[in-house]
Design a protein around this motif. Structure first.
Motif, short mmCIF file in Angstrom:
data_model
loop_
_atom_site.label_atom_id
_atom_site.label_comp_id
_atom_site.label_asym_id
_atom_site.label_seq_id
_atom_site.Cartn_x
_atom_site.Cartn_y
_atom_site.Cartn_z
N UNK A 17 -5.17 18.39 3.29
CA UNK A 17 -5.88 19.59 3.73
C UNK A 17 -6.27 20.46 2.56
N UNK A 18 -5.39 20.56 1.56
CA UNK A 18 -5.69 21.35 0.37
C UNK A 18 -6.88 20.77 -0.38
N UNK A 19 -6.90 19.46 -0.54
CA UNK A 19 -8.01 18.84 -1.26
C UNK A 19 -9.32 19.01 -0.50
N UNK A 20 -9.27 18.95 0.83
CA UNK A 20 -10.47 19.16 1.64
C UNK A 20 -10.99 20.58 1.47
N UNK A 21 -10.07 21.55 1.48
CA UNK A 21 -10.47 22.95 1.27
C UNK A 21 -11.12 23.13 -0.10
N UNK A 50 -9.93 23.83 -10.53
CA UNK A 50 -9.51 22.83 -9.55
C UNK A 50 -10.35 21.56 -9.58
N UNK A 51 -11.39 21.54 -10.39
CA UNK A 51 -12.28 20.38 -10.46
C UNK A 51 -11.56 19.07 -10.76
N UNK A 52 -10.60 19.04 -11.72
CA UNK A 52 -9.94 17.77 -12.02
C UNK A 52 -8.93 17.34 -10.95
N UNK A 53 -8.73 18.18 -9.93
CA UNK A 53 -7.67 17.91 -8.95
C UNK A 53 -8.20 17.40 -7.62
N UNK A 54 -9.27 17.99 -7.12
CA UNK A 54 -9.63 17.80 -5.71
C UNK A 54 -9.92 16.35 -5.34
N UNK A 55 -10.80 15.65 -6.05
CA UNK A 55 -11.13 14.28 -5.67
C UNK A 55 -10.05 13.28 -6.07
N UNK A 56 -9.48 13.38 -7.28
CA UNK A 56 -8.37 12.47 -7.61
C UNK A 56 -7.21 12.58 -6.62
N UNK A 57 -6.90 13.79 -6.19
CA UNK A 57 -5.82 13.98 -5.22
C UNK A 57 -6.15 13.29 -3.90
N UNK A 58 -7.41 13.42 -3.47
CA UNK A 58 -7.80 12.84 -2.20
C UNK A 58 -7.71 11.31 -2.22
N UNK A 59 -8.17 10.68 -3.29
CA UNK A 59 -8.12 9.22 -3.34
C UNK A 59 -6.70 8.72 -3.60
N UNK A 60 -5.91 9.49 -4.35
CA UNK A 60 -4.51 9.12 -4.57
C UNK A 60 -3.76 9.07 -3.24
N UNK A 138 -18.60 6.06 0.61
CA UNK A 138 -19.07 4.79 0.05
C UNK A 138 -18.04 4.24 -0.95
N UNK A 139 -17.65 5.10 -1.89
CA UNK A 139 -16.67 4.68 -2.90
C UNK A 139 -15.32 4.38 -2.28
N UNK A 140 -14.89 5.22 -1.34
CA UNK A 140 -13.58 5.03 -0.71
C UNK A 140 -13.50 3.67 0.00
N UNK A 182 -8.89 4.59 -10.56
CA UNK A 182 -7.61 4.69 -11.27
C UNK A 182 -6.58 5.42 -10.40
N UNK A 183 -6.96 6.57 -9.87
CA UNK A 183 -6.03 7.36 -9.05
C UNK A 183 -5.71 6.66 -7.73
N UNK A 184 -6.71 5.99 -7.16
CA UNK A 184 -6.48 5.25 -5.93
C UNK A 184 -5.45 4.15 -6.14
N UNK A 185 -5.61 3.38 -7.22
CA UNK A 185 -4.70 2.26 -7.48
C UNK A 185 -3.30 2.75 -7.85
N UNK A 186 -3.20 3.91 -8.49
CA UNK A 186 -1.88 4.49 -8.74
C UNK A 186 -1.21 4.81 -7.40
N UNK A 187 -2.01 5.33 -6.47
CA UNK A 187 -1.49 5.58 -5.12
C UNK A 187 -1.05 4.29 -4.45
#
Length: 200
Positions: A17-21, A50-60, A138-140, A182-187
């Motif tokens: 929810x935080x990343x969506x906001x 917050x730019x380096x956080x929002x999308x990496x967090x979501x895919x992680x 698309x990427x997800x 990268x973040x997705x595969x770490x997840x």
């Protein structure tokens, strides 16, 4: 009546929810910048922070659920991803194309309005060039397919390869794809090692 056992992981819901906001906030700032009033300076600063956080967090967070999804079998896995990711992507792509090309433009407000002559090839755009913000779905979906076809490859190896490739690729869209992979595969790695995230 017995209490229903919770099937959701609350801290994941809070982070998602935080990343969506943060994503909504980012788009609000971008759209505000196209108006005469613009956006307050403090909003731009917060958006940059917050730019380096929002999308990496979501895919992680999406990667954290992969092992459980794969455990249901490839057929159920693909069916779920098609229904929850690919189908919304295709539906919203049709809507976006109808709106954008209905007005004879290629890009929307954020990308800048540019004149465009609509051709039949434009109907194929969702297959290789996502319209506007739909790049994320698309990427997800592609991330999920990478996880599906590489079950025997250690996720951190894929993450390392994607990180190295991102350093060499000049194209912004491809580099963004690789960095988020990268973040997705770490997840995904954490999803395969139960308890590792809590220990970390």
């Amino acid at each position: 009546m017995a209490a229903v056992e919770k099937s959701r992981i609350e801290w994941m819901d809070v982070l998602r929810g935080t990343s969506i906001i943060l994503v909504v906030f980012n788009h609000a700032i971008l759209f505000a910048s196209s108006s005469p009033l613009g956006a307050p300076e403090v909003a731009w600063v917060l958006n940059t922070v917050f730019s380096p956080v929002r999308m990496p967090l979501m895919v992680f967070l999406s990667g954290l659920l992969v092992a459980g999804s794969l455990a249901r079998g490839p057929r159920a896995y693909v069916t779920g991803k098609v229904r929850r990711v690919l189908w919304p992507y295709l539906v919203w792509s049709v809507i976006a194309l109808a709106l954008l090309y209905g007005f004879g433009i290629r890009e929307g407000v954020v990308g800048g309005v540019t004149a465009h002559v609509v051709t039949g090839w434009d109907l194929l755009l969702p297959l290789y060039d996502p319209v506007e913000h739909l790049w994320f779905l698309y990427d997800l979906f592609l991330f999920y397919m990478v996880a599906l076809v590489t079950p025997r490859v250690p996720p951190l190896w894929i993450a390392a390869g994607a990180l190295a490739a991102a350093a060499l690729v000049p194209d912004f869209g491809v580099r963004r794809f690789l960095l988020l992979l990268v973040f997705f595969m770490i997840g995904v790695w954490f999803s395969q090692h139960v308890g590792a995230l809590e220990r970390t």
